[in-house]
Design a protein around this motif. Sequence first.
Motif, PDB file in Angstrom:
ATOM      1  N   UNK A 135       8.062   3.558  -5.389  1.00 26.05           N
ATOM      2  CA  UNK A 135       8.977   2.550  -4.842  1.00 26.05           C
ATOM      3  C   UNK A 135      10.212   3.179  -4.200  1.00 26.05           C
ATOM      4  N   UNK A 136      10.710   4.277  -4.756  1.00 28.17           N
ATOM      5  CA  UNK A 136      11.896   4.912  -4.171  1.00 28.17           C
ATOM      6  C   UNK A 136      11.593   5.444  -2.775  1.00 28.17           C
ATOM      7  N   UNK A 156       0.840  -1.217   0.000  1.00 24.20           N
ATOM      8  CA  UNK A 156       0.000   0.000   0.000  1.00 24.20           C
ATOM      9  C   UNK A 156       0.867   1.257   0.000  1.00 24.20           C
ATOM     10  N   UNK A 157       1.940   1.229   0.811  1.00 30.51           N
ATOM     11  CA  UNK A 157       2.837   2.395   0.869  1.00 30.51           C
ATOM     12  C   UNK A 157       3.603   2.572  -0.445  1.00 30.51           C
ATOM     13  N   UNK A 158       3.980   1.454  -1.067  1.00 31.32           N
ATOM     14  CA  UNK A 158       4.658   1.518  -2.371  1.00 31.32           C
ATOM     15  C   UNK A 158       3.729   2.171  -3.395  1.00 31.32           C
ATOM     16  N   UNK A 159       2.457   1.737  -3.403  1.00 25.55           N
ATOM     17  CA  UNK A 159       1.490   2.267  -4.369  1.00 25.55           C
ATOM     18  C   UNK A 159       1.105   3.717  -4.066  1.00 25.55           C
ATOM     19  N   UNK A 160       1.114   4.090  -2.779  1.00 22.26           N
ATOM     20  CA  UNK A 160       0.740   5.457  -2.391  1.00 22.26           C
ATOM     21  C   UNK A 160       1.856   6.451  -2.714  1.00 22.26           C
ATOM     22  N   UNK A 187      -0.021  -7.705  -4.598  1.00 23.22           N
ATOM     23  CA  UNK A 187       0.577  -7.169  -5.826  1.00 23.22           C
ATOM     24  C   UNK A 187       0.614  -5.634  -5.783  1.00 23.22           C
ATOM     25  N   UNK A 188       1.676  -5.094  -6.389  1.00 22.42           N
ATOM     26  CA  UNK A 188       1.857  -3.635  -6.436  1.00 22.42           C
ATOM     27  C   UNK A 188       1.082  -3.090  -7.635  1.00 22.42           C
ATOM     28  N   UNK A 189      -0.026  -2.464  -7.355  1.00 21.85           N
ATOM     29  CA  UNK A 189      -0.943  -2.033  -8.417  1.00 21.85           C
ATOM     30  C   UNK A 189      -0.383  -0.883  -9.244  1.00 21.85           C
ATOM     31  N   UNK A 190       0.594  -0.173  -8.697  1.00 19.52           N
ATOM     32  CA  UNK A 190       1.200   0.943  -9.443  1.00 19.52           C
ATOM     33  C   UNK A 190       2.270   0.462 -10.431  1.00 19.52           C
TER      34      UNK A 190
END
Length: 198
Positions: A84-85, A77-81, A183-186
Amino acid sequence: MPDFSHELAIGGRVAGVDEVGRGPLAGPVVAAAVVLDPARIPEGLDDSKKLTARRRDALAEAILACAAVGIGEASVQEIDTHNILRASHIAMLRALAQVQADHALIDGNMVPRGCPLPATTLVKGDGRSLSIAAASIVAKTRRDALMVDLAQQHPGYGWETNMGYPSSRHKAALIELGVTPHHRRSFKPVHNILLQQK
């Protein structure tokens, strides 16, 4: 081979920091911060990617037994929000918060925003600094174990061997079985499948 020269040049308690899991389509990103005891550095520390899984596991155990270690995660969730960096940097800050250090020695070329202590970056640090190599080993073994657990909950994607990276089996399973909550939706391959399903 990595050595301890960067840590000695900085002086004091230096935490090597590295992250694992920027490239996968699934699972969290995991970072570790390791402050080695100069008198008790485990033999054979190297960039985690250059070691076998068995060697990494043995070294991770040795590191945990004789060094100060912090482990941080940033969720899917944090990756998508954020992206990734930024999520990688959040994981690094969480790892650093768990160790007492005077200075952070960070793999890469960017100091995370909000870093609570003085920091130095080191490109390809996991192959140059023993502390960063140790952090890469701890982060990799922790993330791999997480992905093996998730593979049992979501069979078919091959996470127990591809660790969430976009292998051909993983991509085929995404089309066949669909997108999981892990899964990473972004990330483009996942995003495209979601678009097709609409």
